[in-house]
Design an enzyme around this catalytic site. Sequence first.
Site, PDB file in Angstrom:
ATOM      1  N   GLU A  56      -5.423 -12.872  -1.309  1.00 19.01           N
ATOM      2  CA  GLU A  56      -4.918 -11.889  -2.278  1.00 19.01           C
ATOM      3  C   GLU A  56      -4.543 -12.553  -3.597  1.00 19.01           C
ATOM      4  OE1 GLU A  56      -4.628  -8.648  -1.901  1.00 19.01           O
ATOM      5  OE2 GLU A  56      -4.873  -8.314   0.250  1.00 19.01           O
ATOM      6  N   HIS A 109       4.905  -5.698   5.275  1.00 22.62           N
ATOM      7  CA  HIS A 109       4.609  -4.463   6.009  1.00 22.62           C
ATOM      8  C   HIS A 109       5.885  -3.904   6.668  1.00 22.62           C
ATOM      9  CE1 HIS A 109       0.350  -6.458   6.773  1.00 22.62           C
ATOM     10  NE2 HIS A 109       0.498  -6.067   5.523  1.00 22.62           N
TER      11      HIS A 109
HETATM   12  O1  2HA Z   1      -2.878 -11.206   3.503  1.00 18.47           O
HETATM   13  O2  2HA Z   1      -1.116  -8.448   4.489  1.00 18.47           O
HETATM   14  O3  2HA Z   1      -2.866  -7.066   3.112  1.00 18.47           O
HETATM   15  C1  2HA Z   1      -2.232 -10.461   4.431  1.00 18.47           C
HETATM   16  C2  2HA Z   1      -2.075  -9.045   4.077  1.00 18.47           C
HETATM   17  C3  2HA Z   1      -3.089  -8.405   3.233  1.00 18.47           C
HETATM   18 ZN    ZN Z   2      -0.929  -6.358   3.985  1.00 16.69          ZN
END
Ligand code: 2HA
Ligand code: ZN
Length: 269
Positions: free
Chosen positions: A119, A144
């Site tokens: 990312e 998350h």
């Molecule tokens: O790189 O959570 O959405 C890990 C992630 C990408």
């Molecule tokens: Zn993620």
Amino acid sequence: MKSILECRPLLEAEINKVAEVAGYLWQKGWAERNGGNITVNITEYADDGMRKMSAMTEPKPIGTVLPYLKGCYFFCKGTQKRMRDLARSPMENGSIIRICDDCANYVIIADEPVMPTSELPSHLSVHNEMLGRGKLYRASLHTHPIELVAMTHNRKFLEKDVASNLLWSMIPETKAFCPRGLGMIPYTLPGSVGLAEATIRELEDYDVVMWEKHGVFAVDVDIMAAFDQVDVLNKSAQIYIASRNMGFEPEGMSAEQMREMSEVFNLPK
Ligand code: 2HA
Ligand code: ZN
């Protein structure tokens, strides 16, 4: 091998904050497997010795040109690395990179050639934008958080500021410590250019944005502050869910109580 952190107590303190936050993300159940990402702009700690350090890798393309990042340094979680491992050994599960003068490539300088998160282009684009807007934000966090993600499975919370207003009204701290609220981005493929662009747009109005059915992206002055914003929002989501589990819709603070608090603490209306 000598670590870049040796004899650099300020940089070490910054990396220790990253490790501490990575541990919290794991403990909270927000960082399954390699889930989540952290990047921190550490340019202010780059002394002459660090600037002279030779590259451990060939220049690698970022995939985009980011003019405000010329010569900047970042700590980045490594690709496929786990937050729970980063918590124990940050320099084995992340690395420090330097952005090349062409603003289009980067090299790894320490401690080991751990490839940064996949990312990286989106995180660096956000940092570029923050510097361009003159913000003092140095950290970006993707994670998350369970209850916040759960809320995005209901259409009504995807409408502009519906979730934000509900979360603020659960407990006074949430507006105090996340004063710009929670932006909402409709489901977009993880890692896509479209998601990065939408995130940058939404960060004009919010410091924490939600990626529908995926996770949050938060920015702040340092990684601890970015974590705190997500933590207070998710706490509110837990209070909402606890009330629903007790069989009632929570009343929420009244408009008058919210207004009074915003006034006393000088928060945005
Ligand atoms: O790189 O959570 O959405 C890990 C992630 C990408
Ligand atoms: Zn993620």
